[in-house]
Design a protein around this motif. Structure first.
Motif, PDB file in Angstrom:
ATOM      1  N   ARG B 472       0.835  -1.208   0.000  1.00 52.89           N
ATOM      2  CA  ARG B 472       0.000   0.000   0.000  1.00 52.89           C
ATOM      3  C   ARG B 472       0.869   1.259   0.000  1.00 52.89           C
ATOM      4  NH1 ARG B 472      -5.994   0.230   1.549  1.00 52.89           N
ATOM      5  NH2 ARG B 472      -6.570  -1.957   1.428  1.00 52.89           N
ATOM      6  N   LEU B 473       2.079   1.128   0.515  1.00 50.82           N
ATOM      7  CA  LEU B 473       2.950   2.302   0.601  1.00 50.82           C
ATOM      8  C   LEU B 473       4.009   2.304  -0.503  1.00 50.82           C
ATOM      9  CD1 LEU B 473       3.419   2.538   4.467  1.00 50.82           C
ATOM     10  CD2 LEU B 473       1.672   3.573   3.041  1.00 50.82           C
ATOM     11  N   ALA B 474       3.713   1.603  -1.597  1.00 53.86           N
ATOM     12  CA  ALA B 474       4.693   1.492  -2.679  1.00 53.86           C
ATOM     13  C   ALA B 474       5.163   2.853  -3.184  1.00 53.86           C
ATOM     14  CB  ALA B 474       4.103   0.679  -3.824  1.00 53.86           C
ATOM     15  N   ASN B 475       4.321   3.883  -3.041  1.00 56.33           N
ATOM     16  CA  ASN B 475       4.690   5.186  -3.587  1.00 56.33           C
ATOM     17  C   ASN B 475       5.429   6.085  -2.605  1.00 56.33           C
ATOM     18  OD1 ASN B 475       3.608   4.652  -6.100  1.00 56.33           O
ATOM     19  ND2 ASN B 475       1.549   5.254  -5.424  1.00 56.33           N
ATOM     20  N   LEU B 476       5.526   5.672  -1.344  1.00 58.22           N
ATOM     21  CA  LEU B 476       6.242   6.501  -0.365  1.00 58.22           C
ATOM     22  C   LEU B 476       7.669   5.991  -0.262  1.00 58.22           C
ATOM     23  CD1 LEU B 476       3.707   7.058   2.542  1.00 58.22           C
ATOM     24  CD2 LEU B 476       4.396   8.641   0.766  1.00 58.22           C
ATOM     25  N   ASN B 477       8.550   6.618  -1.027  1.00 53.51           N
ATOM     26  CA  ASN B 477       9.879   6.040  -1.184  1.00 53.51           C
ATOM     27  C   ASN B 477      10.987   6.774  -0.450  1.00 53.51           C
ATOM     28  OD1 ASN B 477       9.213   3.828  -2.822  1.00 53.51           O
ATOM     29  ND2 ASN B 477       8.790   5.255  -4.486  1.00 53.51           N
ATOM     30  N   ASP B 478      10.623   7.671   0.473  1.00 57.70           N
ATOM     31  CA  ASP B 478      11.695   8.417   1.128  1.00 57.70           C
ATOM     32  C   ASP B 478      12.161   7.781   2.431  1.00 57.70           C
ATOM     33  OD1 ASP B 478       9.334   8.992   2.388  1.00 57.70           O
ATOM     34  OD2 ASP B 478       9.671  11.143   2.571  1.00 57.70           O
ATOM     35  N   PHE B 479      11.895   6.503   2.597  1.00 60.69           N
ATOM     36  CA  PHE B 479      12.374   5.826   3.801  1.00 60.69           C
ATOM     37  C   PHE B 479      12.481   4.328   3.523  1.00 60.69           C
ATOM     38  CE2 PHE B 479       7.908   5.346   3.793  1.00 60.69           C
ATOM     39  CZ  PHE B 479       7.599   4.225   4.540  1.00 60.69           C
ATOM     40  N   TYR B 480      13.201   3.618   4.418  1.00 60.03           N
ATOM     41  CA  TYR B 480      13.387   2.171   4.276  1.00 60.03           C
ATOM     42  C   TYR B 480      12.315   1.471   5.090  1.00 60.03           C
ATOM     43  CZ  TYR B 480      15.603  -2.425   4.311  1.00 60.03           C
ATOM     44  OH  TYR B 480      15.854  -3.760   4.169  1.00 60.03           O
ATOM     45  N   MET B 481      11.566   0.585   4.471  1.00 61.82           N
ATOM     46  CA  MET B 481      10.543  -0.154   5.210  1.00 61.82           C
ATOM     47  C   MET B 481      10.826  -1.652   5.114  1.00 61.82           C
ATOM     48  SD  MET B 481       6.445   0.130   5.148  1.00 61.82           S
ATOM     49  CE  MET B 481       6.220  -0.428   3.488  1.00 61.82           C
ATOM     50  N   PRO B 482      10.956  -2.318   6.273  1.00 59.32           N
ATOM     51  CA  PRO B 482      11.219  -3.748   6.265  1.00 59.32           C
ATOM     52  C   PRO B 482      10.134  -4.505   5.507  1.00 59.32           C
ATOM     53  CG  PRO B 482      11.464  -2.867   8.475  1.00 59.32           C
ATOM     54  CD  PRO B 482      10.893  -1.769   7.630  1.00 59.32           C
ATOM     55  N   GLY B 483      10.556  -5.533   4.785  1.00 65.38           N
ATOM     56  CA  GLY B 483       9.587  -6.338   4.051  1.00 65.38           C
ATOM     57  C   GLY B 483       9.329  -5.805   2.663  1.00 65.38           C
ATOM     58  N   ARG B 484       9.444  -4.482   2.490  1.00 65.81           N
ATOM     59  CA  ARG B 484       9.225  -3.892   1.177  1.00 65.81           C
ATOM     60  C   ARG B 484      10.564  -3.586   0.505  1.00 65.81           C
ATOM     61  NH1 ARG B 484       7.416   2.326   0.435  1.00 65.81           N
ATOM     62  NH2 ARG B 484       9.511   2.499   1.293  1.00 65.81           N
ATOM     63  N   ASP B 485      11.478  -3.029   1.294  1.00 64.51           N
ATOM     64  CA  ASP B 485      12.726  -2.529   0.715  1.00 64.51           C
ATOM     65  C   ASP B 485      13.880  -3.490   0.963  1.00 64.51           C
ATOM     66  OD1 ASP B 485      11.440  -0.259  -0.129  1.00 64.51           O
ATOM     67  OD2 ASP B 485      11.756   0.759   1.779  1.00 64.51           O
ATOM     68  N   TYR B 486      14.868  -3.432   0.098  1.00 66.43           N
ATOM     69  CA  TYR B 486      16.089  -4.215   0.250  1.00 66.43           C
ATOM     70  C   TYR B 486      17.123  -3.617  -0.676  1.00 66.43           C
ATOM     71  CZ  TYR B 486      14.170  -6.255  -3.998  1.00 66.43           C
ATOM     72  OH  TYR B 486      13.624  -6.426  -5.242  1.00 66.43           O
ATOM     73  N   SER B 487      18.375  -3.928  -0.379  1.00 70.97           N
ATOM     74  CA  SER B 487      19.434  -3.504  -1.285  1.00 70.97           C
ATOM     75  C   SER B 487      19.596  -4.595  -2.330  1.00 70.97           C
ATOM     76  CB  SER B 487      20.735  -3.299  -0.506  1.00 70.97           C
ATOM     77  OG  SER B 487      21.834  -3.514  -1.362  1.00 70.97           O
ATOM     78  N   SER B 488      19.355  -4.286  -3.575  1.00 78.63           N
ATOM     79  CA  SER B 488      19.425  -5.336  -4.589  1.00 78.63           C
ATOM     80  C   SER B 488      20.861  -5.829  -4.723  1.00 78.63           C
ATOM     81  CB  SER B 488      18.878  -4.851  -5.926  1.00 78.63           C
ATOM     82  OG  SER B 488      19.446  -3.617  -6.241  1.00 78.63           O
ATOM     83  N   PHE B 489      21.833  -4.961  -4.423  1.00 77.36           N
ATOM     84  CA  PHE B 489      23.237  -5.366  -4.469  1.00 77.36           C
ATOM     85  C   PHE B 489      23.504  -6.451  -3.420  1.00 77.36           C
ATOM     86  CE2 PHE B 489      27.567  -4.808  -2.780  1.00 77.36           C
ATOM     87  CZ  PHE B 489      28.307  -5.112  -3.917  1.00 77.36           C
ATOM     88  N   VAL B 490      23.061  -6.192  -2.181  1.00 75.25           N
ATOM     89  CA  VAL B 490      23.292  -7.148  -1.101  1.00 75.25           C
ATOM     90  C   VAL B 490      22.527  -8.438  -1.362  1.00 75.25           C
ATOM     91  CG1 VAL B 490      22.848  -7.581   1.348  1.00 75.25           C
ATOM     92  CG2 VAL B 490      23.854  -5.415   0.632  1.00 75.25           C
ATOM     93  N   ASP B 491      21.279  -8.309  -1.768  1.00 75.69           N
ATOM     94  CA  ASP B 491      20.463  -9.506  -1.965  1.00 75.69           C
ATOM     95  C   ASP B 491      20.982 -10.368  -3.115  1.00 75.69           C
ATOM     96  OD1 ASP B 491      18.863  -8.590   0.084  1.00 75.69           O
ATOM     97  OD2 ASP B 491      17.037  -9.348  -0.882  1.00 75.69           O
TER      98      ASP B 491
END
Lengths: 222, 525
Positions: B472-491
């Motif tokens: 639901r918060l896909a458009n709020l991108n100014d913060f890191y949210m667990p479960g939604r965000d990740y570093s694609s480099f690390v992953d």
């Protein structure tokens, strides 16, 4: 060279090892669900279980540090570069020729040089990284409500990324560890030792004799 | 033995820790119980208006009723005439403008655009009588319409397009004798119909809330708590708490959930911690427009088409207008998932005459401020209403057209269907320049969603937001949210390291098995 069953892993050590194994596995399993890699428990339960396991893990760590310091067992983990090459050679070549292990296991020196280095790295780098980033993750931002401005971190991003890195390193450790336990005297001897505490080793009480035994010394350094 | 004691001690400590973490403080039931008790009490009015002799007399005009009200309530007129319900404006500090009087007189919306020049029609929702474009009515206290808010007989109604006057057929005695605290019907008769029809504007305030079920609104449910608007919108001296950000810009006099439920109403500490950054409404209002559809898009540019010289309308299967010659085309939606934004309680507005800097983008008529970094901001649900509305491409200002008039020929768009004429008259009324050219521009309005709170079972779950797909918060991108965000480099890096390790193990094991067999064979030979 006489061999006999020697009590090498004490009961606390075994308890700690298996408890740690279960907790790390469980933390990784719930943790990667929270990370969004897959869905199993459901997000809310995954978080709840992860947090409970965290406290158990921290409790275990506190006891273990105490045990290591009071028994002096921490000395087992002080890294040495001696024989590292021999150990590497063993894993890359010797093992295929059924060569003997380059370092002998004794009660006073249970770990081979590669193990020492790896476990030392885990103990002073990966697990502390995991625990501190995890604690910051749990208490991130909320300290500001209690007025602890010093740890009022503005973004979770770095904390989360460090926590993920630590988790991935631990997973890689577990994967290779699970394989390397099959490289003992027999495929199951290491596993059995960690379960029962006993392993068939050269008799430690005959240490003095062994050092004077030229056959053994060459074996150690080859 | 000693070892067993140590192990038992350790295990019991771990159990204590686990229980301590799992058991949560049990605060919610007590607060909910207290609230239920409080709002279940029946209030008995201290006076019975039906017994007053002055209210038995024959009334020939609504002003006569007001005079009688003011005879006893002799300080009330002053309060009412200082209220924004009466003045249609509030004193507000707006960033970059300073202190201004913001209201229906100078703001532009993207529904019926504005009141200027259309007062007689718009004043159907003014708490007074006899409104005209000069607004002289505002200085005469006998023009206060006490009954529209205080009628408890449910029979009072205003006449359309009469400057706020009531229907001529009303029984004023019956109504005046019924007066009491405003009910949902008193507020709803205007606030549910803002924008010219049911649920056009808000999306979370509409006629199903006159007598809603628990599924529509857990608070107002007539089979539940049955709260009235003024139970939350507490009122002192006719100053009603709460406002909506179409016409306000300061973070004061707001109504909050916390005023009843406290800032930490959950049993679960992790949920309570969310309240620092997430407004209650975000999780507890998963959808709005639950009873009837709300208007999501209004295209004025298609208005004015006639069939055989007559205006016409087109409806969808639910009975919503999809086209009206007088207003253009619409898109309606029901059970809408809100959009989510950071909001700190302040807003800035497009006011009449403001120059549009960039005409290629859509213009936000009420910009709600906030960001993750701002400590005052929380994530709130909003309805975003999009419109295409008339604007002057030469002067680069939005047009306030004359829409309503009694007769053809006054220039009103709803009678004459001529944009240039309607704009010319409207802009003259508003005292603004007009180049003679009319084009259309996309505009947006943000309506915070505060009502239609869902039952506990229907609130959002963790993975409504904490998920990689369709958060639901896909458009709020100014913060890191667990479960939604990740570093694609690390992953990605981690994934490959694990694959390489497994591959290495596989090769090593294969060679071991192979050489072991070979050695065994050699030995047996």
């Amino acid at each position: 060279m006489s061999k006999r069953q020697i009590y090498i892993y004490k009961s606390f050590e075994r308890f700690w090892h298996w408890m740690q194994a279960i907790l790390i596995f469980f933390l990784a399993f719930t943790g990667f669900e929270i990370h969004g890699t897959y869905s199993f428990f459901g997000y809310r339960d995954a978080v709840r279980y992860h947090n409970v396991a965290t406290y158990m893990f921290i409790g275990l760590i506190i006891f273990t540090i105490f045990w290591h310091l009071t028994t002096g067992e921490y000395k087992q983990y002080l890294p040495t570069f001696k024989n590292i090459k021999a150990q590497l050679d063993y894993y890359i070549f010797g093992i295929f020729r059924n060569a003997p292990h380059p370092t002998k296991k004794t009660v006073l020196s249970k770990l081979n040089p590669l193990q020492k280095l790896t476990y030392f790295g885990l103990k002073i780098l990966v697990i502390p990284l995991s625990v501190t980033s995890g604690l910051l993750y749990m208490f991130y931002r909320y300290p500001s409500r209690q007025g602890i401005e010093a740890i009022n971190i503005q973004s979770l991003e770095f904390i989360a990324i460090f926590h993920t890195v630590a988790a991935i390193l631990l997973v890689i450790f577990i994967v290779t560890h699970l394989y390397l336990i099959t490289t003992g005297e027999t495929v199951t001897s290491n596993l059995r030792a960690m379960l029962t505490g006993y392993e068939e080793l050269e008799d430690a009480h005959k240490d003095e004799e062994k050092i004077s035994d030229p056959k053994l010394t060459t074996q150690t350094f080859e | 033995m000693k070892k067993i004691v140590v192990i038992l001690a350790l295990i019991s400590l771990l159990i204590v820790l686990a229980i301590g973490n799992l058991s949560q403080k049990d605060s919610e039931p007590t607060i909910i119980m207290q609230l239920k008790e409080k709002y279940n009490r029946k209030e008995t009015p201290s006076v019975d208006h039906s017994k007053f002799a002055v209210l038995q007399q024959k009334f020939t005009s609504p002003q006569e009723v007001t005079k009688v009200c003011e005879y006893c309530h002799n300080k009330t007129a002053h309060q009412v005439m200082n209220s924004n319900h009466w003045n249609w404006e509030r004193e507000e500090y707006v960033q970059g403008r300073g202190v201004i009087y913001l209201g229906k007189g100078n703001a532009i919306n993207n529904f019926c655009i504005g009141t200027q020049g259309n007062e007689e029609s718009c004043a159907k929702c003014h708490i007074g009588f006899g409104m005209d474009s000069k607004r002289t009515v505002l200085t005469d206290s006998t023009n206060i319409d006490c009954l529209v808010c205080h009628d408890n007989s449910e029979t009072y109604a205003k006449a359309p397009e009469k400057g706020g006057a009531p229907l001529a057929t009303l029984d004023f005695n019956k109504i005046a004798q019924s007066v009491g605290k405003p009910k949902r019907s008193n507020c709803g008769v205007c606030h549910f119909y803002g924008g010219g029809g049911n649920n056009v504007k808000h999306g979370d305030l509409e006629m199903s809330q006159f007598e809603p079920t628990k599924d529509i609104d857990i608070h107002m449910a007539s089979d539940g708590a049955n709260l009235q608007c003024v139970d939350c919108h507490t009122t002192e001296q006719h100053n009603i708490s709460g406002k909506v950000y179409s016409l306000s810009s300061m973070s004061h006099n707001r109504n909050t959930c916390e005023q009843c439920h406290t800032a930490t109403p959950h049993k679960d500490d992790i949920l309570n911690e969310h309240t620092l950054k997430v407004a209650c409404q975000t999780c507890h209002i998963p959808t709005y427009a639950k009873g009837n559809s709300t208007k999501m898009y209004w295209d004025w540019s298609t208005a004015g088409k006639l069939k055989n010289g007559e205006p016409y309308e087109e409806d969808d299967s639910l009975g919503n207008h999809t086209y009206l010659s007088i207003k253009g085309s619409f898109v309606w939606e029901r059970n809408v998932k809100p959009d989510y934004i950071w909001f700190n309680g302040t807003a800035s507005h497009y006011l009449e005459g403001d120059k549009i800097q960039d005409t290629t983008k859509s213009i936000v008529l009420n910009q709600l401020h906030g960001s993750y970094a701002d400590n005052e901001s929380k994530i709130v649900p909003v309805k975003i209403h999009i419109a295409k509305q008339p604007f002057d491409p030469i002067n680069k200002i939005l047009i306030q057209p004359k829409l309503y008039a009694d007769t053809v020929g006054e220039g009103a768009f709803w009678k004459d269907f001529n944009w240039v004429k309607a704009s010319e008259v409207g802009m003259k009324d508003a005292g603004l320049p007009f180049s003679g050219k009319v084009s259309f521009i996309k505009t947006e309005m943000y309506w915070p969603v505060n009502h239609m709170v869902a039952t506990k079972e229907n609130t959002l779950q963790c993975n409504s937001c904490h998920t990689r797909q369709n958060s639901r918060l896909a458009n709020l991108n100014d913060f890191y949210m667990p479960g939604r965000d990740y570093s694609s480099f690390v992953d990605e890096g981690g994934k490959w390291l694990i694959i390489i390790s497994l591959f290495g193990i596989f090769i090593h094991a294969a060679i071991r098995v192979f050489t072991y067999r070979k050695l065994k064979k050699e030995v047996s030979k």
